[in-house]
Scaffold this active site. Structure first.
Site, PDB file in Angstrom:
ATOM      1  CB  SER A 164      -0.971  -0.051   1.195  1.00 34.23           C
ATOM      2  OG  SER A 164      -1.961   0.928   1.085  1.00 34.23           O
ATOM      3  CG  ASP A 260      -6.261  -2.332  -4.175  1.00 33.62           C
ATOM      4  OD1 ASP A 260      -6.220  -1.088  -4.177  1.00 33.62           O
ATOM      5  OD2 ASP A 260      -5.596  -3.031  -3.386  1.00 33.62           O
ATOM      6  CG  HIS A 290      -6.055  -1.566  -0.295  1.00 34.42           C
ATOM      7  ND1 HIS A 290      -5.098  -1.321  -1.256  1.00 34.42           N
ATOM      8  CD2 HIS A 290      -5.541  -1.103   0.864  1.00 34.42           C
ATOM      9  CE1 HIS A 290      -4.055  -0.723  -0.699  1.00 34.42           C
ATOM     10  NE2 HIS A 290      -4.297  -0.587   0.593  1.00 34.42           N
TER      11      HIS A 290
END
Length: 321
Positions: A164, A260, A290
């Site tokens: 991330s 995501d 995600h």
């Protein structure tokens, strides 16, 4: 938006474990504690006698505090051959997380690949805006390279990566290392990376409902940049997708779920890397959102971990993995 029907059945259970993050309340300390609790529940203990962990304070950027790093290495190293090394950068939207929450992953990498892992505790936004975080990561990378002999590390086999925001920082760090020319980076491991502060003209109808939303992302970028995202003068060392030239970057492993928020940013960055002559291995996992690897036992999560380890082993030239 309703994308729940597209979530992989084994990953649906993870939706109940994801923390509810209301950044509008301004209660970052509570959110940070909530995220840490989540990772504490998921974290595996370091395998007894197999992985040694120690904390080191490395010299920080000029005029800034020292940077805390956690060093993981095989407890019973044999022989004098130097090992490859990996700089792990945690996620959290640039505003959450600590190096400690990567403990289970770092130990798994050490065990699987017989390498050294350094996890960096960079300063968070909004308390520290750009370029504080990337300079902390660069300080850790520079230290790792400079101390390669003492650490028993091969300075030609150092990789960087993260998840991330950590993946976004790893991509920017690869750019910064290339441009400064002080530390060679052998590989970049970009796990659903946060790459671009700009809002796309056309919003994908099925991404960003779970795990990390557009509102979360806007808060993270705003905190990092100290102003509204999407401006004309954002540095590529803050948002790697802003780089005009991607040539000369190290080979990359990139992964993302089909649900995501960052899917299309990542697809575009991958396309640009390939057009710049950079070797890229891209994986898109259907039905993953995600952070869905919080459901570690799911088939997709296990496949993702397998693919990550195989790519990292190849990228660092590991004899195991």
């Amino acid at each position: 938006m309703d994308s729940r029907h597209l979530v992989d059945p084994e990953l649906v259970a993870g939706l109940d474990f994801l923390p509810t993050m209301d950044f509008a309340s301004g209660n970052l300390p509570a959110l940070r504690a909530q995220l840490q609790e989540l990772y504490d529940l998921q974290a595996r203990e370091l395998p007894a006698g197999e992985v040694r962990q120690r904390e080191v304070l490395v010299p920080g950027p000029a005029g800034a505090p020292d940077v805390r790093v956690l060093v993981y290495e095989p407890a019973n190293r044999t022989g004098d051959a130097p090992l490859p090394a990996y700089l792990q950068i945690h996620g959290g939207g640039y505003v959450l997380g600590t190096a400690d929450m990567s403990a289970g992953l770092c130990a798994a990498i050490v065990n699987a690949l017989h390498c050294v892992v350094v996890s960096v505790d960079y300063r968070l936004a909004p308390e520290t805006a750009f370029p504080g975080n990337i300079e902390d990561c660069y300080a850790a990378l520079h230290w790792l390279h400079a101390q390669a002999g003492e650490l028993g590390v091969d300075p030609a086999r150092i990789g960087v990566g993260g998840e991330s925001a950590g993946g976004g920082l790893a991509a920017s760090l690869a750019l910064l290392a290339r441009d400064r020319g002080e530390v060679p980076v052998a590989h970049q491991q970009l796990i659903y990376p946060m790459l671009d502060d700009r809002v796309p003209r056309e919003v994908h109808p099925y991404t960003g409902e779970f795990g990390w939303t557009r509102e979360h992302s806007a808060f993270g970028w705003r905190s990092l940049l100290g102003g509204e995202p999407g401006g004309e003068d954002v540095s590529p060392y803050a948002a790697a997708a802003r780089a005009d030239d991607l040539a000369g970057l190290p080979p990359a492993f990139i992964s993302v779920g089909s649900l995501d928020l960052f899917l299309e940013d990542i697809l575009e960055y991958t396309r640009r890397l390939t057009r710049a002559g950079v070797k890229v291995e891209l994986h898109v996992y259907p039905g993953a959102y995600h952070g869905s690897d919080v459901v570690a036992a799911a088939r997709l999560s296990r496949n993702h971990m397998r693919d990550q380890m195989a790519a990292l082993a190849a990228g660092l030239g590991c004899t195991r993995g």
